[in-house]
Write a protein that holds these residues in place. Structure first.
Motif, PDB file in Angstrom:
ATOM      1  N   ALA A  57     -15.093 -31.281 -27.837  1.00  0.00           N
ATOM      2  CA  ALA A  57     -15.762 -30.003 -27.611  1.00  0.00           C
ATOM      3  C   ALA A  57     -16.043 -29.346 -28.946  1.00  0.00           C
ATOM      4  O   ALA A  57     -15.280 -29.516 -29.899  1.00  0.00           O
ATOM      5  CB  ALA A  57     -14.894 -29.097 -26.749  1.00  0.00           C
ATOM      6  N   THR A  78     -21.238 -23.547 -26.732  1.00  0.00           N
ATOM      7  CA  THR A  78     -20.326 -24.686 -26.679  1.00  0.00           C
ATOM      8  C   THR A  78     -21.027 -25.990 -26.318  1.00  0.00           C
ATOM      9  O   THR A  78     -22.084 -25.997 -25.696  1.00  0.00           O
ATOM     10  CB  THR A  78     -19.211 -24.431 -25.655  1.00  0.00           C
ATOM     11  OG1 THR A  78     -19.808 -24.168 -24.379  1.00  0.00           O
ATOM     12  CG2 THR A  78     -18.357 -23.235 -26.056  1.00  0.00           C
ATOM     13  N   TYR A 116     -19.731 -29.974 -24.874  1.00  0.00           N
ATOM     14  CA  TYR A 116     -18.613 -30.748 -24.363  1.00  0.00           C
ATOM     15  C   TYR A 116     -19.017 -32.205 -24.155  1.00  0.00           C
ATOM     16  O   TYR A 116     -20.145 -32.501 -23.775  1.00  0.00           O
ATOM     17  CB  TYR A 116     -18.123 -30.195 -23.024  1.00  0.00           C
ATOM     18  CG  TYR A 116     -17.481 -28.837 -23.106  1.00  0.00           C
ATOM     19  CD1 TYR A 116     -18.217 -27.683 -22.848  1.00  0.00           C
ATOM     20  CD2 TYR A 116     -16.139 -28.711 -23.435  1.00  0.00           C
ATOM     21  CE1 TYR A 116     -17.625 -26.430 -22.930  1.00  0.00           C
ATOM     22  CE2 TYR A 116     -15.542 -27.466 -23.513  1.00  0.00           C
ATOM     23  CZ  TYR A 116     -16.288 -26.328 -23.260  1.00  0.00           C
ATOM     24  OH  TYR A 116     -15.698 -25.094 -23.338  1.00  0.00           O
TER      25      TYR A 116
END
Length: 126
Positions: free
Chosen positions: A49, A57, A59
């Motif tokens: 991540a 973000t 991931y």
């Protein structure tokens, strides 16, 4: 010299949770990206991540909806909340920072980061 120190690793059963923390030795508010990587025995290091200054973000598909990355620049810390852990999550987990290289084209690539911690071990048993 900038230092990153991880903590929070340990052994849990499948389905359990752990929260990893990374403490930086200096202010992180100018670091464009920070991230968590992991490396299982005999395998290459992989991105888990990443998070940028605005909180955007990224991931890995394998951890989406189970892991949450966050950063607190006021405290110079990076965290990774890991839920619904699986045996395949077993690995050494590393904190990484892009302190001076600009916006990375690949936020989950190890080559995008110039500063690394020593790692914390996570072991998940079935």
């Amino acid at each position: 010299q900038i230092q990153l120190v991880e903590s929070g690793g340990g052994s849990v059963q499948s389905g359990g949770s752990l929260r990893l923390s990374c403490a930086a030795s200096t202010y992180t508010g100018t670091w464009i990206y920070m991230a968590w990587f992991r490396q299982a025995s005999g395998k290459e290091r992989e991105g888990v991540a990443a998070i940028d200054l605005r909180g955007t973000t990224n991931y890995a598909d394998s951890v989406k909806d189970r892991f949450t990355i966050s950063r607190d620049n006021a405290k110079s810390t990076l965290s990774l909340q890991m839920n619904s852990l699986r045996p395949e999550d077993t690995a050494m987990y590393y904190c990484a920072a892009n302190t001076a290289w600009g916006i990375p084209r690949l936020p989950l690539s190890p080559s995008s980061y110039d500063t690394w911690g020593q790692g914390t071990q996570v072991t998940v048993s079935s």
